[in-house]
Design a protein around this motif. Structure first.
Motif, PDB file in Angstrom:
ATOM      1  N   LEU A  17       0.869  -1.159   0.000  1.00 21.55           N
ATOM      2  CA  LEU A  17       0.000   0.000   0.000  1.00 21.55           C
ATOM      3  C   LEU A  17       0.913   1.218   0.000  1.00 21.55           C
ATOM      4  CD1 LEU A  17      -2.989   0.750   0.127  1.00 21.55           C
ATOM      5  CD2 LEU A  17      -2.752   0.873   2.612  1.00 21.55           C
ATOM      6  N   LEU A  18       0.764   2.083  -0.978  1.00 18.92           N
ATOM      7  CA  LEU A  18       1.547   3.316  -1.030  1.00 18.92           C
ATOM      8  C   LEU A  18       0.724   4.416  -0.373  1.00 18.92           C
ATOM      9  CD1 LEU A  18       2.881   3.191  -4.693  1.00 18.92           C
ATOM     10  CD2 LEU A  18       3.959   2.330  -2.610  1.00 18.92           C
ATOM     11  N   VAL A  19       1.329   5.090   0.591  1.00 18.51           N
ATOM     12  CA  VAL A  19       0.618   6.099   1.371  1.00 18.51           C
ATOM     13  C   VAL A  19       1.372   7.418   1.295  1.00 18.51           C
ATOM     14  CG1 VAL A  19      -0.252   6.703   3.658  1.00 18.51           C
ATOM     15  CG2 VAL A  19      -0.182   4.301   2.950  1.00 18.51           C
ATOM     16  N   GLY A  20       0.695   8.451   0.834  1.00 19.01           N
ATOM     17  CA  GLY A  20       1.284   9.784   0.805  1.00 19.01           C
ATOM     18  C   GLY A  20       1.114  10.461   2.155  1.00 19.01           C
ATOM     19  N   ALA A  21       2.162  11.149   2.579  1.00 16.10           N
ATOM     20  CA  ALA A  21       2.142  11.894   3.846  1.00 16.10           C
ATOM     21  C   ALA A  21       2.665  13.304   3.558  1.00 16.10           C
ATOM     22  CB  ALA A  21       3.004  11.186   4.883  1.00 16.10           C
ATOM     23  N   ALA A  80       1.066  14.338  -1.831  1.00 13.01           N
ATOM     24  CA  ALA A  80      -0.352  14.703  -1.922  1.00 13.01           C
ATOM     25  C   ALA A  80      -1.028  13.928  -3.050  1.00 13.01           C
ATOM     26  CB  ALA A  80      -0.504  16.203  -2.153  1.00 13.01           C
ATOM     27  N   THR A  81      -0.266  13.592  -4.075  1.00 10.38           N
ATOM     28  CA  THR A  81      -0.758  12.768  -5.174  1.00 10.38           C
ATOM     29  C   THR A  81       0.177  11.581  -5.338  1.00 10.38           C
ATOM     30  OG1 THR A  81      -1.632  14.704  -6.321  1.00 10.38           O
ATOM     31  CG2 THR A  81      -1.308  12.718  -7.633  1.00 10.38           C
ATOM     32  N   VAL A  82      -0.382  10.389  -5.336  1.00 11.51           N
ATOM     33  CA  VAL A  82       0.387   9.157  -5.551  1.00 11.51           C
ATOM     34  C   VAL A  82      -0.409   8.297  -6.522  1.00 11.51           C
ATOM     35  CG1 VAL A  82       1.398   7.106  -4.474  1.00 11.51           C
ATOM     36  CG2 VAL A  82       1.296   9.250  -3.195  1.00 11.51           C
ATOM     37  N   HIS A  83       0.267   7.771  -7.541  1.00 11.02           N
ATOM     38  CA  HIS A  83      -0.411   6.948  -8.541  1.00 11.02           C
ATOM     39  C   HIS A  83       0.531   5.855  -9.036  1.00 11.02           C
ATOM     40  CE1 HIS A  83      -3.360   5.959 -11.597  1.00 11.02           C
ATOM     41  NE2 HIS A  83      -2.381   5.907 -12.465  1.00 11.02           N
ATOM     42  N   SER A  84      -0.037   4.722  -9.397  1.00 11.28           N
ATOM     43  CA  SER A  84       0.726   3.626  -9.990  1.00 11.28           C
ATOM     44  C   SER A  84       0.106   3.275 -11.331  1.00 11.28           C
ATOM     45  CB  SER A  84       0.691   2.404  -9.073  1.00 11.28           C
ATOM     46  OG  SER A  84       1.202   1.272  -9.751  1.00 11.28           O
ATOM     47  N   ASN A  88       4.108  -3.942 -11.702  1.00 10.14           N
ATOM     48  CA  ASN A  88       5.489  -3.713 -12.136  1.00 10.14           C
ATOM     49  C   ASN A  88       5.654  -2.435 -12.952  1.00 10.14           C
ATOM     50  OD1 ASN A  88       6.411  -6.039 -10.866  1.00 10.14           O
ATOM     51  ND2 ASN A  88       5.931  -7.294 -12.642  1.00 10.14           N
ATOM     52  N   GLY A  89       4.721  -1.516 -12.836  1.00  7.58           N
ATOM     53  CA  GLY A  89       4.758  -0.287 -13.624  1.00  7.58           C
ATOM     54  C   GLY A  89       5.373   0.874 -12.871  1.00  7.58           C
ATOM     55  N   ALA A  90       5.170   2.042 -13.419  1.00  4.46           N
ATOM     56  CA  ALA A  90       5.717   3.262 -12.831  1.00  4.46           C
ATOM     57  C   ALA A  90       4.860   3.722 -11.657  1.00  4.46           C
ATOM     58  CB  ALA A  90       5.783   4.360 -13.880  1.00  4.46           C
ATOM     59  N   ILE A  91       5.525   4.342 -10.707  1.00  7.86           N
ATOM     60  CA  ILE A  91       4.860   4.956  -9.562  1.00  7.86           C
ATOM     61  C   ILE A  91       5.197   6.442  -9.619  1.00  7.86           C
ATOM     62  CG2 ILE A  91       4.791   5.091  -7.045  1.00  7.86           C
ATOM     63  CD1 ILE A  91       5.642   2.062  -7.134  1.00  7.86           C
ATOM     64  N   VAL A  92       4.179   7.270  -9.497  1.00  8.19           N
ATOM     65  CA  VAL A  92       4.345   8.716  -9.569  1.00  8.19           C
ATOM     66  C   VAL A  92       3.879   9.323  -8.254  1.00  8.19           C
ATOM     67  CG1 VAL A  92       3.699  10.825 -10.797  1.00  8.19           C
ATOM     68  CG2 VAL A  92       3.852   8.668 -12.041  1.00  8.19           C
ATOM     69  N   ALA A  93       4.686  10.221  -7.717  1.00  7.17           N
ATOM     70  CA  ALA A  93       4.305  10.959  -6.512  1.00  7.17           C
ATOM     71  C   ALA A  93       4.604  12.432  -6.767  1.00  7.17           C
ATOM     72  CB  ALA A  93       5.075  10.454  -5.298  1.00  7.17           C
ATOM     73  N   CYS A  94       3.681  13.289  -6.356  1.00  7.21           N
ATOM     74  CA  CYS A  94       3.813  14.707  -6.694  1.00  7.21           C
ATOM     75  C   CYS A  94       3.779  15.620  -5.476  1.00  7.21           C
ATOM     76  CB  CYS A  94       2.700  15.114  -7.653  1.00  7.21           C
ATOM     77  SG  CYS A  94       2.758  14.227  -9.216  1.00  7.21           S
ATOM     78  N   ALA A  95       4.377  16.780  -5.681  1.00  9.41           N
ATOM     79  CA  ALA A  95       4.405  17.859  -4.693  1.00  9.41           C
ATOM     80  C   ALA A  95       3.780  19.086  -5.355  1.00  9.41           C
ATOM     81  CB  ALA A  95       5.838  18.149  -4.259  1.00  9.41           C
ATOM     82  N   VAL A 116       9.146  10.041 -10.395  1.00  5.09           N
ATOM     83  CA  VAL A 116       8.703   8.783 -10.990  1.00  5.09           C
ATOM     84  C   VAL A 116       9.743   7.705 -10.721  1.00  5.09           C
ATOM     85  CG1 VAL A 116       8.030   7.653 -13.153  1.00  5.09           C
ATOM     86  CG2 VAL A 116       7.609  10.095 -12.847  1.00  5.09           C
ATOM     87  N   VAL A 117       9.250   6.507 -10.428  1.00  2.21           N
ATOM     88  CA  VAL A 117      10.134   5.352 -10.256  1.00  2.21           C
ATOM     89  C   VAL A 117       9.348   4.112 -10.670  1.00  2.21           C
ATOM     90  CG1 VAL A 117       9.519   4.879  -7.843  1.00  2.21           C
ATOM     91  CG2 VAL A 117      11.789   4.254  -8.687  1.00  2.21           C
ATOM     92  N   ARG A 118      10.042   3.131 -11.152  1.00  7.64           N
ATOM     93  CA  ARG A 118       9.382   1.855 -11.439  1.00  7.64           C
ATOM     94  C   ARG A 118       9.271   1.084 -10.130  1.00  7.64           C
ATOM     95  NH1 ARG A 118       8.101   1.490 -16.348  1.00  7.64           N
ATOM     96  NH2 ARG A 118       7.708  -0.733 -16.411  1.00  7.64           N
ATOM     97  N   SER A 119       8.532   0.003 -10.128  1.00  5.03           N
ATOM     98  CA  SER A 119       8.261  -0.726  -8.888  1.00  5.03           C
ATOM     99  C   SER A 119       9.494  -1.401  -8.294  1.00  5.03           C
ATOM    100  CB  SER A 119       7.156  -1.759  -9.110  1.00  5.03           C
ATOM    101  OG  SER A 119       7.561  -2.693 -10.082  1.00  5.03           O
ATOM    102  N   THR A 120      10.629  -1.335  -8.988  1.00  4.23           N
ATOM    103  CA  THR A 120      11.881  -1.848  -8.422  1.00  4.23           C
ATOM    104  C   THR A 120      12.471  -0.868  -7.411  1.00  4.23           C
ATOM    105  OG1 THR A 120      13.125  -0.835 -10.226  1.00  4.23           O
ATOM    106  CG2 THR A 120      12.467  -3.158 -10.499  1.00  4.23           C
ATOM    107  N   PHE A 121      11.938   0.338  -7.377  1.00  6.74           N
ATOM    108  CA  PHE A 121      12.386   1.402  -6.477  1.00  6.74           C
ATOM    109  C   PHE A 121      13.863   1.736  -6.672  1.00  6.74           C
ATOM    110  CE2 PHE A 121       8.647  -0.408  -4.424  1.00  6.74           C
ATOM    111  CZ  PHE A 121       7.857   0.726  -4.376  1.00  6.74           C
TER     112      PHE A 121
END
Length: 142
Positions: A17-21, A80-84, A88-95, A116-121
């Motif tokens: 579970l990806l959680v934005g804080a 504030a914004t997190v999306h996958s 095994n795809g890209a994960i995007v988190a925004c400010a 942006v990062v792929r799920s391999t982190f």
């Protein structure tokens, strides 16, 4: 929150579970409450790790012999914004409240930024089209 499924050859499918804080205090130097994104295991309660999208403090330039900040990451609401994009795809988190300064530091541009990062982190990349003009599609190509 975003649920992510990743295939691991050694462990099979893993679920996080990806959680934005957005108001989290991180260890970024010179940044106050920049925000963070955490990866939490759904199999192990209370097992969360901060994802190191951006570990640096404000960018700096040398202006008239003095180091000056090029941006402001404090209170940028990272996470504030997190999306996958899926398994095994890209994960995007925004400010959305990230602020960039003009080259002469006379103008503040509240342009926001994403990472942006792929799920391999591994291989975190900033995506900031208002500042860089770079296209987003390259992040989704395996």
């Amino acid at each position: 929150m975003v649920l992510v499924r990743k295939w691991s050859s050694s462990r099979g499918f893993e679920f996080w579970l990806l959680v934005g804080a957005p108001k989290a205090q991180t260890e970024q130097p010179g940044v106050e409450q920049g925000g963070a994104v955490y990866r939490c295991s759904i199999d192990s309660p209370n097992m969360c790790q901060m994802i190191p999208f951006d570990t640096s403090g404000p960018g700096q330039i040398n202006l008239r012999g003095k180091k000056e900040n090029m941006d402001d990451k404090s209170h940028q609401w990272f996470g504030a914004t997190v999306h996958s994009s899926g398994e095994n795809g890209a994960i995007v988190a925004c400010a959305p409240r990230y602020v960039s300064y003009s080259s002469n530091l006379k103008r503040r541009d509240p342009v926001g930024t994403c990472w942006v990062v792929r799920s391999t982190f591994q291989n975190f990349q900033e995506y900031a089209p208002c500042r860089t003009g770079k296209l987003f599609s390259k992040f989704f190509i395996p």
